[in-house]
Scaffold this motif. Structure first.
Motif, PDB file in Angstrom:
ATOM      1  N   ALA A  49      45.736  45.939  38.394  1.00 10.59           N
ATOM      2  CA  ALA A  49      46.950  46.654  38.025  1.00 10.59           C
ATOM      3  C   ALA A  49      47.667  46.025  36.831  1.00 10.59           C
ATOM      4  CB  ALA A  49      47.899  46.719  39.219  1.00 10.59           C
ATOM      5  N   GLU A  50      47.426  44.743  36.581  1.00  7.65           N
ATOM      6  CA  GLU A  50      48.140  44.032  35.516  1.00  7.65           C
ATOM      7  C   GLU A  50      47.269  43.656  34.325  1.00  7.65           C
ATOM      8  OE1 GLU A  50      50.275  40.722  37.115  1.00  7.65           O
ATOM      9  OE2 GLU A  50      51.136  41.919  38.735  1.00  7.65           O
ATOM     10  N   ARG A  51      46.040  44.107  34.257  1.00  8.07           N
ATOM     11  CA  ARG A  51      45.108  43.588  33.261  1.00  8.07           C
ATOM     12  C   ARG A  51      45.217  44.186  31.868  1.00  8.07           C
ATOM     13  NH1 ARG A  51      39.612  46.437  33.442  1.00  8.07           N
ATOM     14  NH2 ARG A  51      39.979  48.118  34.927  1.00  8.07           N
ATOM     15  N   GLU A  52      45.936  45.244  31.670  1.00 11.37           N
ATOM     16  CA  GLU A  52      46.202  45.815  30.352  1.00 11.37           C
ATOM     17  C   GLU A  52      44.952  46.035  29.493  1.00 11.37           C
ATOM     18  OE1 GLU A  52      49.242  43.495  28.463  1.00 11.37           O
ATOM     19  OE2 GLU A  52      50.591  43.717  30.160  1.00 11.37           O
ATOM     20  N   GLY A  53      43.969  46.726  30.037  1.00 13.41           N
ATOM     21  CA  GLY A  53      42.787  47.091  29.271  1.00 13.41           C
ATOM     22  C   GLY A  53      41.702  46.039  29.178  1.00 13.41           C
ATOM     23  N   GLN A  54      41.963  44.856  29.645  1.00 10.05           N
ATOM     24  CA  GLN A  54      40.970  43.781  29.629  1.00 10.05           C
ATOM     25  C   GLN A  54      39.874  44.089  30.651  1.00 10.05           C
ATOM     26  OE1 GLN A  54      42.596  40.085  31.034  1.00 10.05           O
ATOM     27  NE2 GLN A  54      41.184  38.845  29.832  1.00 10.05           N
ATOM     28  N   ASN A  55      38.655  43.673  30.370  1.00 15.09           N
ATOM     29  CA  ASN A  55      37.546  43.797  31.310  1.00 15.09           C
ATOM     30  C   ASN A  55      37.955  43.166  32.633  1.00 15.09           C
ATOM     31  OD1 ASN A  55      35.151  42.166  32.512  1.00 15.09           O
ATOM     32  ND2 ASN A  55      34.192  43.858  31.417  1.00 15.09           N
ATOM     33  N   LEU A  56      37.663  43.830  33.765  1.00 19.37           N
ATOM     34  CA  LEU A  56      38.104  43.333  35.069  1.00 19.37           C
ATOM     35  C   LEU A  56      37.540  41.956  35.387  1.00 19.37           C
ATOM     36  CD1 LEU A  56      39.700  43.680  37.663  1.00 19.37           C
ATOM     37  CD2 LEU A  56      37.783  45.015  38.585  1.00 19.37           C
ATOM     38  N   SER A  57      36.259  41.737  35.142  1.00 22.73           N
ATOM     39  CA  SER A  57      35.676  40.420  35.422  1.00 22.73           C
ATOM     40  C   SER A  57      36.370  39.333  34.605  1.00 22.73           C
ATOM     41  CB  SER A  57      34.177  40.417  35.133  1.00 22.73           C
ATOM     42  OG  SER A  57      33.502  41.255  36.032  1.00 22.73           O
ATOM     43  N   SER A  58      36.644  39.622  33.347  1.00 23.71           N
ATOM     44  CA  SER A  58      37.346  38.659  32.491  1.00 23.71           C
ATOM     45  C   SER A  58      38.762  38.419  32.995  1.00 23.71           C
ATOM     46  CB  SER A  58      37.398  39.158  31.052  1.00 23.71           C
ATOM     47  OG  SER A  58      36.102  39.226  30.509  1.00 23.71           O
ATOM     48  N   ALA A  59      39.442  39.486  33.398  1.00 24.96           N
ATOM     49  CA  ALA A  59      40.804  39.359  33.908  1.00 24.96           C
ATOM     50  C   ALA A  59      40.832  38.482  35.155  1.00 24.96           C
ATOM     51  CB  ALA A  59      41.386  40.733  34.205  1.00 24.96           C
ATOM     52  N   ILE A  60      39.828  38.614  36.007  1.00 22.99           N
ATOM     53  CA  ILE A  60      39.757  37.793  37.216  1.00 22.99           C
ATOM     54  C   ILE A  60      39.546  36.328  36.839  1.00 22.99           C
ATOM     55  CG2 ILE A  60      38.378  37.283  39.272  1.00 22.99           C
ATOM     56  CD1 ILE A  60      37.893  40.368  39.454  1.00 22.99           C
ATOM     57  N   ARG A  61      38.655  36.065  35.899  1.00 23.17           N
ATOM     58  CA  ARG A  61      38.416  34.679  35.469  1.00 23.17           C
ATOM     59  C   ARG A  61      39.693  34.053  34.897  1.00 23.17           C
ATOM     60  NH1 ARG A  61      33.713  37.294  33.563  1.00 23.17           N
ATOM     61  NH2 ARG A  61      31.859  36.671  34.724  1.00 23.17           N
ATOM     62  N   VAL A  62      40.407  34.809  34.061  1.00 16.29           N
ATOM     63  CA  VAL A  62      41.659  34.308  33.476  1.00 16.29           C
ATOM     64  C   VAL A  62      42.695  34.059  34.575  1.00 16.29           C
ATOM     65  CG1 VAL A  62      43.594  34.922  31.958  1.00 16.29           C
ATOM     66  CG2 VAL A  62      41.244  35.313  31.211  1.00 16.29           C
ATOM     67  N   PHE A  63      42.771  34.951  35.547  1.00 17.47           N
ATOM     68  CA  PHE A  63      43.687  34.791  36.669  1.00 17.47           C
ATOM     69  C   PHE A  63      43.378  33.504  37.443  1.00 17.47           C
ATOM     70  CE2 PHE A  63      44.456  35.286  41.200  1.00 17.47           C
ATOM     71  CZ  PHE A  63      45.811  35.587  41.226  1.00 17.47           C
ATOM     72  N   VAL A  64      42.106  33.287  37.745  1.00 17.92           N
ATOM     73  CA  VAL A  64      41.705  32.082  38.477  1.00 17.92           C
ATOM     74  C   VAL A  64      42.048  30.841  37.658  1.00 17.92           C
ATOM     75  CG1 VAL A  64      39.733  30.781  39.361  1.00 17.92           C
ATOM     76  CG2 VAL A  64      39.949  33.215  39.886  1.00 17.92           C
ATOM     77  N   LEU A  65      41.736  30.863  36.369  1.00 20.06           N
ATOM     78  CA  LEU A  65      42.058  29.718  35.506  1.00 20.06           C
ATOM     79  C   LEU A  65      43.546  29.445  35.494  1.00 20.06           C
ATOM     80  CD1 LEU A  65      41.255  27.577  33.425  1.00 20.06           C
ATOM     81  CD2 LEU A  65      41.415  29.368  31.664  1.00 20.06           C
ATOM     82  N   ALA A  66      44.372  30.469  35.384  1.00 18.58           N
ATOM     83  CA  ALA A  66      45.821  30.291  35.384  1.00 18.58           C
ATOM     84  C   ALA A  66      46.304  29.673  36.693  1.00 18.58           C
ATOM     85  CB  ALA A  66      46.511  31.628  35.138  1.00 18.58           C
ATOM     86  N   ASN A  67      45.692  30.080  37.806  1.00 19.57           N
ATOM     87  CA  ASN A  67      46.066  29.514  39.105  1.00 19.57           C
ATOM     88  C   ASN A  67      45.665  28.056  39.210  1.00 19.57           C
ATOM     89  OD1 ASN A  67      47.124  31.333  41.563  1.00 19.57           O
ATOM     90  ND2 ASN A  67      46.202  32.584  39.974  1.00 19.57           N
ATOM     91  N   VAL A  68      44.496  27.721  38.681  1.00 17.79           N
ATOM     92  CA  VAL A  68      44.048  26.318  38.696  1.00 17.79           C
ATOM     93  C   VAL A  68      44.982  25.477  37.842  1.00 17.79           C
ATOM     94  CG1 VAL A  68      42.198  24.780  37.933  1.00 17.79           C
ATOM     95  CG2 VAL A  68      41.648  26.845  39.209  1.00 17.79           C
ATOM     96  N   ARG A  69      45.327  25.974  36.656  1.00 14.59           N
ATOM     97  CA  ARG A  69      46.229  25.229  35.766  1.00 14.59           C
ATOM     98  C   ARG A  69      47.608  25.063  36.396  1.00 14.59           C
ATOM     99  NH1 ARG A  69      44.968  27.543  29.694  1.00 14.59           N
ATOM    100  NH2 ARG A  69      43.147  26.206  29.343  1.00 14.59           N
ATOM    101  N   ALA A  70      48.098  26.085  37.065  1.00 11.74           N
ATOM    102  CA  ALA A  70      49.411  26.011  37.684  1.00 11.74           C
ATOM    103  C   ALA A  70      49.446  24.985  38.818  1.00 11.74           C
ATOM    104  CB  ALA A  70      49.818  27.384  38.217  1.00 11.74           C
ATOM    105  N   GLY A  71      48.303  24.794  39.468  1.00 16.11           N
ATOM    106  CA  GLY A  71      48.224  23.830  40.563  1.00 16.11           C
ATOM    107  C   GLY A  71      47.975  22.405  40.106  1.00 16.11           C
TER     108      GLY A  71
END
Length: 72
Positions: A49-71
């Motif tokens: 719902a928040e990926r703004e046209g980005q490939n879904l697999s790529s959006a998931i990878r970026v999401f996971v990376l952001a969560n790892v960095r935040a932790g």
């Protein structure tokens, strides 16, 4: 290190789609979803719902990376 890519079918907004991710990303998604008290499918739906046209697999990878960095 070699990791396999696994394709899984998920239901997003009433439509079935396939997502291919490396196994460590699937594992991270399961951990993040469990920590949030939601299913992996619901988590992917939110990412979609928040990926703004980005490939879904790529959006998931970026999401996971952001969560790892935040932790870190």
């Amino acid at each position: 290190m070699t990791t396999g890519v696994t394709k899984r079918s998920v239901m997003i907004a009433g439509h079935r789609t396939s997502v291919s991710l490396e196994d460590p990303f699937w594992e991270a998604l399961r951990e993040i979803a469990a920590a949030r008290g939601q299913s992996v499918q619901a988590l992917i739906g939110g990412i979609d719902a928040e990926r703004e046209g980005q490939n879904l697999s790529s959006a998931i990878r970026v999401f996971v990376l952001a969560n790892v960095r935040a932790g870190a």
